[in-house]
Scaffold this motif. Structure first.
Motif, PDB file in Angstrom:
ATOM      1  N   ALA A   1       2.563  -7.306 -21.232  1.00 26.87           N
ATOM      2  CA  ALA A   1       2.672  -6.220 -20.345  1.00 26.87           C
ATOM      3  C   ALA A   1       3.933  -5.563 -20.206  1.00 26.87           C
ATOM      4  CB  ALA A   1       2.092  -6.660 -18.870  1.00 26.87           C
TER       5      ALA A   1
ATOM      6  N   ILE B   1       4.192   0.409 -18.756  1.00 17.26           N
ATOM      7  CA  ILE B   1       3.859   0.578 -17.429  1.00 17.26           C
ATOM      8  C   ILE B   1       4.451   2.249 -17.234  1.00 17.26           C
ATOM      9  CG2 ILE B   1       4.794   0.374 -15.004  1.00 17.26           C
ATOM     10  CD1 ILE B   1       5.018  -2.662 -15.595  1.00 17.26           C
TER      11      ILE B   1
ATOM     12  N   SER C   1      -7.851  -8.391 -19.977  1.00 13.57           N
ATOM     13  CA  SER C   1      -7.621  -8.702 -18.504  1.00 13.57           C
ATOM     14  C   SER C   1      -6.568  -9.492 -18.449  1.00 13.57           C
ATOM     15  CB  SER C   1      -8.995  -9.546 -18.209  1.00 13.57           C
ATOM     16  OG  SER C   1      -8.957 -10.518 -18.930  1.00 13.57           O
ATOM     17  N   GLY C   2      -5.910 -10.011 -19.551  1.00  9.99           N
ATOM     18  CA  GLY C   2      -4.510 -10.386 -19.483  1.00  9.99           C
ATOM     19  C   GLY C   2      -3.400  -9.609 -19.201  1.00  9.99           C
ATOM     20  N   TRP C   3      -3.609  -8.219 -19.376  1.00  5.20           N
ATOM     21  CA  TRP C   3      -2.373  -7.490 -19.105  1.00  5.20           C
ATOM     22  C   TRP C   3      -2.754  -6.089 -18.690  1.00  5.20           C
ATOM     23  CZ3 TRP C   3      -3.011  -3.182 -22.546  1.00  5.20           C
ATOM     24  CH2 TRP C   3      -3.989  -3.376 -23.659  1.00  5.20           C
TER      25      TRP C   3
ATOM     26  N   PRO D   1      -4.484  -5.191 -15.708  1.00  2.00           N
ATOM     27  CA  PRO D   1      -4.163  -5.333 -13.983  1.00  2.00           C
ATOM     28  C   PRO D   1      -2.614  -5.209 -13.849  1.00  2.00           C
ATOM     29  CG  PRO D   1      -5.919  -6.917 -14.738  1.00  2.00           C
ATOM     30  CD  PRO D   1      -5.178  -6.474 -16.134  1.00  2.00           C
ATOM     31  N   SER D   2      -1.895  -5.682 -14.482  1.00  2.00           N
ATOM     32  CA  SER D   2      -0.319  -5.831 -14.247  1.00  2.00           C
ATOM     33  C   SER D   2       0.312  -4.475 -14.702  1.00  2.00           C
ATOM     34  CB  SER D   2       0.425  -6.960 -15.404  1.00  2.00           C
ATOM     35  OG  SER D   2      -0.079  -8.037 -14.919  1.00  2.00           O
TER      36      SER D   2
ATOM     37  N   MET E   1      -1.155  -2.058 -12.002  1.00  2.00           N
ATOM     38  CA  MET E   1      -0.504  -2.071 -10.579  1.00  2.00           C
ATOM     39  C   MET E   1       1.187  -1.716 -10.521  1.00  2.00           C
ATOM     40  SD  MET E   1      -1.205  -3.713  -7.744  1.00  2.00           S
ATOM     41  CE  MET E   1      -0.538  -4.035  -6.210  1.00  2.00           C
ATOM     42  N   GLY E   2       1.706  -2.186 -11.695  1.00  2.00           N
ATOM     43  CA  GLY E   2       3.268  -1.789 -11.955  1.00  2.00           C
ATOM     44  C   GLY E   2       3.298   0.005 -11.893  1.00  2.00           C
ATOM     45  N   ALA E   3       2.195   0.522 -12.664  1.00  2.00           N
ATOM     46  CA  ALA E   3       2.219   1.911 -12.770  1.00  2.00           C
ATOM     47  C   ALA E   3       2.431   2.834 -11.586  1.00  2.00           C
ATOM     48  CB  ALA E   3       1.076   2.365 -13.551  1.00  2.00           C
TER      49      ALA E   3
ATOM     50  N   GLN F   1      -6.320   4.469 -11.046  1.00  2.00           N
ATOM     51  CA  GLN F   1      -6.747   3.265 -10.637  1.00  2.00           C
ATOM     52  C   GLN F   1      -8.280   2.689 -10.710  1.00  2.00           C
ATOM     53  OE1 GLN F   1      -4.574   0.645  -9.756  1.00  2.00           O
ATOM     54  NE2 GLN F   1      -2.763   2.256  -9.742  1.00  2.00           N
TER      55      GLN F   1
ATOM     56  N   GLN G   1       6.037   2.141  -4.051  1.00  2.00           N
ATOM     57  CA  GLN G   1       5.173   1.172  -3.732  1.00  2.00           C
ATOM     58  C   GLN G   1       5.645   0.259  -2.754  1.00  2.00           C
ATOM     59  OE1 GLN G   1       4.422  -2.114  -6.781  1.00  2.00           O
ATOM     60  NE2 GLN G   1       2.366  -0.955  -6.930  1.00  2.00           N
TER      61      GLN G   1
ATOM     62  N   LEU H   1       9.586   3.482  -9.127  1.00  2.00           N
ATOM     63  CA  LEU H   1       9.721   3.572 -10.479  1.00  2.00           C
ATOM     64  C   LEU H   1      10.035   5.153 -10.769  1.00  2.00           C
ATOM     65  CD1 LEU H   1       9.022   2.317 -13.245  1.00  2.00           C
ATOM     66  CD2 LEU H   1       6.714   3.049 -13.370  1.00  2.00           C
TER      67      LEU H   1
ATOM     68  N   TYR I   1      12.303   2.765 -18.674  1.00  2.00           N
ATOM     69  CA  TYR I   1      11.854   2.058 -17.438  1.00  2.00           C
ATOM     70  C   TYR I   1      12.994   1.637 -16.477  1.00  2.00           C
ATOM     71  CZ  TYR I   1       9.144  -1.268 -14.455  1.00  2.00           C
ATOM     72  OH  TYR I   1       8.784  -1.935 -13.335  1.00  2.00           O
TER      73      TYR I   1
ATOM     74  N   HIS J   1      -8.566 -15.733 -14.233  1.00  2.00           N
ATOM     75  CA  HIS J   1      -7.179 -15.746 -14.966  1.00  2.00           C
ATOM     76  C   HIS J   1      -6.591 -14.668 -14.520  1.00  2.00           C
ATOM     77  CE1 HIS J   1      -5.196 -14.131 -18.389  1.00  2.00           C
ATOM     78  NE2 HIS J   1      -5.189 -15.463 -18.985  1.00  2.00           N
ATOM     79  N   ALA J   2      -5.189 -15.014 -13.961  1.00  2.00           N
ATOM     80  CA  ALA J   2      -4.405 -13.898 -13.546  1.00  2.00           C
ATOM     81  C   ALA J   2      -3.573 -13.192 -14.800  1.00  2.00           C
ATOM     82  CB  ALA J   2      -3.349 -14.733 -12.789  1.00  2.00           C
ATOM     83  N   ALA J   3      -3.300 -11.997 -14.448  1.00  2.00           N
ATOM     84  CA  ALA J   3      -2.896 -11.036 -15.540  1.00  2.00           C
ATOM     85  C   ALA J   3      -1.292 -11.528 -15.710  1.00  2.00           C
ATOM     86  CB  ALA J   3      -2.975  -9.677 -15.068  1.00  2.00           C
ATOM     87  N   HIS J   4      -0.744 -11.293 -16.931  1.00  2.00           N
ATOM     88  CA  HIS J   4       0.633 -12.000 -16.848  1.00  2.00           C
ATOM     89  C   HIS J   4       1.685 -10.617 -16.698  1.00  2.00           C
ATOM     90  CE1 HIS J   4      -0.972 -15.462 -19.105  1.00  2.00           C
ATOM     91  NE2 HIS J   4      -1.799 -14.594 -19.858  1.00  2.00           N
ATOM     92  N   THR J   5       2.683 -10.948 -16.291  1.00  2.00           N
ATOM     93  CA  THR J   5       3.814 -10.042 -16.085  1.00  2.00           C
ATOM     94  C   THR J   5       4.811 -10.275 -17.077  1.00  2.00           C
ATOM     95  OG1 THR J   5       4.938 -11.190 -14.165  1.00  2.00           O
ATOM     96  CG2 THR J   5       3.526  -9.491 -13.931  1.00  2.00           C
ATOM     97  N   PHE J   6       5.446  -9.316 -17.530  1.00  2.00           N
ATOM     98  CA  PHE J   6       6.661  -9.500 -18.639  1.00  2.00           C
ATOM     99  C   PHE J   6       7.774 -10.038 -18.048  1.00  2.00           C
ATOM    100  CE2 PHE J   6       9.498  -7.578 -21.801  1.00  2.00           C
ATOM    101  CZ  PHE J   6       8.683  -8.143 -22.781  1.00  2.00           C
TER     102      PHE J   6
END
Lengths: 304, 401
Positions: free
Chosen positions: A63, A68, A86-88, A90-91, A94-96, A102, B125, B174, B180, B396-401
């Motif tokens: 992610a 983002i 689903s691993g990336w 949602p992050s 949310m970050g965007a 959404q 946010q 942002l 970024y 499963h939680a999504a990963h952050t960078f």
């Protein structure tokens, strides 16, 4: 405090010109297949960007903040869904901080809507079965007939956010579907001699493709989805390959390596590295070229 | 008398049953039919267990982190129940409740519970609730996301065993730039165990001075954080994140004593396009933190401790190499100019930690780590070995960078 107010004013001011000059609808898709179909439907009213390259496994994308950034400026977001991203995703969403795209908003498209899915679990599942997808197998873009539905889902999304483009989108959708119908007949004709052919794949990612062209996967190099092969499983698979008369092993470029080479060598069967996705900058520049390439590679390998 | 009791009991029973089985449903007779699909609105739930078996060459060791393995034998490092979900079209919320043992008793901690806006205009946010302060990279991470068995020395020294977290509000934006750039600002309470360089808790001491029992009575007593985070893709396969973080607040050693903490951090990750299930990869990460703590004057055992300012600093740098699918090896070096978190005058220390982690899947891991711990306060180094094991069940939680 003054500094903060100035900073806020600056943020607000420099945003203005960006939104004014934007004329084309900005779309971000998770994969290049979706990007290709979106380009076909959106035509010159849209500007399409994607996140996962066709050469990358869309399950395992980082992610990155630069993604983002892409999503923060999108008018429409299109994803494969069914847990593939689903691993990336949602992050990233949310970050965007982008209200338009959404889940549940007009600018959000889940391309799997109304697709006839395969591998939908019929009983309670858990992760002892590996990385199973609870809603069905997410590799549905590999059945070219699903291209119609994907394109329609994208068109519905586009119509919601850009009703003025109605005629363009409807016309493009019609053209795309017509072209796809003709192409599928051509591909099926080419694959007809190999009906019932048994193959082995690395991951259960070719099920839609194989079903469309009446091929059958009799084994997978992975013992369970997402679980790396053990020596005993490979031994068993090699026996299956010999017993079933399998002639090819299909692997995605990112799955190709020691394991597939080993099984190929031990069983004396060709390992065919097939790209599962459109990949810009290669011969597979759009959705049609993807299947042209897959069918050509497969028929070449099977003719021998 | 007896009759009245009987009437009361009967009445309450009728009301109870009426609530349970509505005889006259207010909105049609479909109450039961509708109640089952409502399960779809359950939040995503997961349970994470993080354990360690450890051996220290010296039982009186230097692992001060509350989630570090802390004794010869077994440690429950963290047991975390996570609930996440969309609140409505405007907010998402998540809760992280942690369970643990403290002196043989089971305890519950509200680690994080917060709501976040999903679509404010202009890239803004807002997050409100109880949360980890977004200072640097390490502080906001939950123990199961750590790349090493234990917390870094400098984080324990600055933010205490549990990390810096409290009730408050965070606003971030942002910026609409070609790259970024995120600006983050937060205001939080500065009292309690989880704000150890600030008003903290009256059971603690700092440089020999008692921490006074103080409530927040003016804006100056709150904890203010500002962070700038930028990210650049160095190439198709490698990306970087850099940040600076700044904290300002009052501390508990006096009525007008202030603490400032400043930090810089970086993170670089390389992963080839053709990565197989996320492997191979290479990560380089580091953080340097400096604190300036104005300690108030205090009379302790008839000695007058003067008002003075203590500067403390330290850093860590770590690298992780996912060399083969399921396998990651890492090394971390951390150093700080104080050993005791409650006393910045204690001598320099450093720690080097090589480790090796095996991930059977994304939902479990087994990690082996060796710590070589050096402190000016001790004649001999402390050697420690750990075996850490972890599971996650549920969402499963999504990963952050």
């Amino acid at each position: 405090m003054k500094k903060i107010i100035f900073l806020l004013m600056w943020v607000v001011l420099i945003q203005k010109p960006l939104t004014v000059e934007a004329k084309k609808i900005r779309i971000v898709t998770t994969t290049e297949d979706l990007a290709a179909i979106t380009r076909a439907v959106g035509g010159n009213r849209v500007q399409v960007d994607f996140i996962a390259r066709g050469t990358q496994d869309a399950h395992f994308i980082d992610a990155k903040p630069s993604y983002i950034l892409k999503l923060s400026r999108a008018d429409l977001f299109v994803q494969i869904g069914l847990g593939l991203e689903s691993g990336w995703v949602p992050s990233l969403l949310m970050g965007a901080r982008n209200a338009k795209i959404q889940r549940g908003e007009k600018g959000y498209v889940n391309a799997s809507q109304d697709i006839d899915l395969l591998d939908i679990p019929t009983q309670k599942i858990d992760r002892s079965a590996g990385d199973v997808h609870g809603e069905g197998n997410p590799h549905y873009w590999l059945d070219p007939m699903n291209g119609h539905r994907i394109a329609k889902n994208i068109a519905v999304g586009l119509l919601q956010i850009d009703p003025e483009g109605k005629d363009t989108y409807e016309e493009n959708l019609k053209q795309f579907s017509k072209k796809l119908k003709v192409a599928v007949i051509r591909w099926q004709k080419k694959m007809a001699p190999f009906k019932g052919e048994k193959v082995v794949t690395y991951h259960n990612s070719w099920i839609y493709f194989l079903k469309r062209f009446s091929l059958e996967a009799v084994a997978y190099l992975e013992p369970k989805p997402g679980i790396p092969p053990s020596p005993s499983h490979l031994e068993h698979t090699i026996e299956r390959i010999k017993a079933e008369g399998v002639r090819i092993i299909i692997v995605e470029p990112y799955f190709h390596g020691k394991v597939s080479r080993f099984v190929g060598k031990k069983s004396g069967v060709e390992v065919l590295v097939l790209p599962p996705s459109v990949s810009s900058g290669t011969v597979i520049g759009d959705y049609f070229q993807l299947f042209d390439h897959l069918i050509a590679s497969l028929t070449d390998a099977l003719k021998q | 008398m007896r009759l009245r009791i009987l009437v009361r009991i009967t009445l309450s029973l009728v009301i109870f049953l009426a609530l349970l089985f509505p005889l006259f449903p207010l909105n049609g007779g479909t109450v039961w039919a509708q109640s089952r699909p409502s399960q779809r609105f359950n939040p995503d739930i997961s349970l994470n267990g993080l354990f360690a078996a450890g051996y220290f060459s010296e039982p009186d060791h230097l692992q001060f982190g509350a989630h570090d393995p802390n004794e010869r034998g077994f440690t429950l490092q963290n047991l975390e129940l996570t609930l996440t979900g969309a609140v409505d079209p405007f907010f998402r919320a998540e809760g992280h409740l942690i369970f643990g043992f403290e002196d043989g008793e089971s305890i519950l901690e509200i680690e994080e519970v917060h709501m976040t806006t999903t679509g404010l205009p202009y890239g803004f946010q807002v997050m409100a609730g109880q949360f980890f302060t977004r200072f640097g990279r390490q502080n906001k991470q939950h123990p199961h996301a750590w790349q090493f068995v234990d917390q870094t020395i400098i984080n324990t020294l600055m933010f205490g065993g549990d990390g810096l977290r409290n009730l408050g509000v965070q606003v971030s934006a942002l910026l609409p730039l070609p790259f970024y750039l995120e600006l983050i600002g937060s205001v939080q309470n500065s009292t309690g165990e989880t704000a150890s360089s600030f008003l903290s808790s009256s059971e603690e001491t700092f440089a020999g001075r008692p921490i006074l029992e103080q409530a927040i009575d003016e804006g100056n007593d709150l904890l203010y954080m500002g962070r700038v985070e930028a990210s650049f893709d160095l190439s198709e396969t490698s990306s970087s994140v850099i940040g600076t973080s700044h904290l300002f607040g009052s501390n508990g050693t006096g009525l007008d004593t202030r603490t400032q903490i400043h930090g810089i951090d970086f993170f670089v990750k390389w992963k080839p396009t053709l990565a197989h299930n996320g492997w191979p990869f290479l990560i380089l990460q580091g953080e340097a933190i400096q604190r300036s703590y104005q300690a108030g004057a205090a009379l302790v055992d008839s000695n007058l401790l003067p008002r003075e300012t203590f500067k403390t600093e330290g850093f860590y740098i770590q690298s992780l190499y996912g060399f083969k699918r399921q396998w990651v090896t890492g090394i971390r070096f951390g150093s700080a100019d104080a050993t005791d978190p409650s006393d910045p005058r204690t001598g320099d220390r450093w720690r080097v930690s090589p480790n090796l982690t095996f991930y059977p899947s994304e939902f479990s891991k087994i990690r082996f780590q060796y710590n070589y711990d050096r402190s000016d306060e001790r004649n001999d180094p402390i050697h420690a070995v750990f075996v850490q094991y972890e599971f996650t069940i549920g969402a499963h939680a999504a990963h952050t960078f």
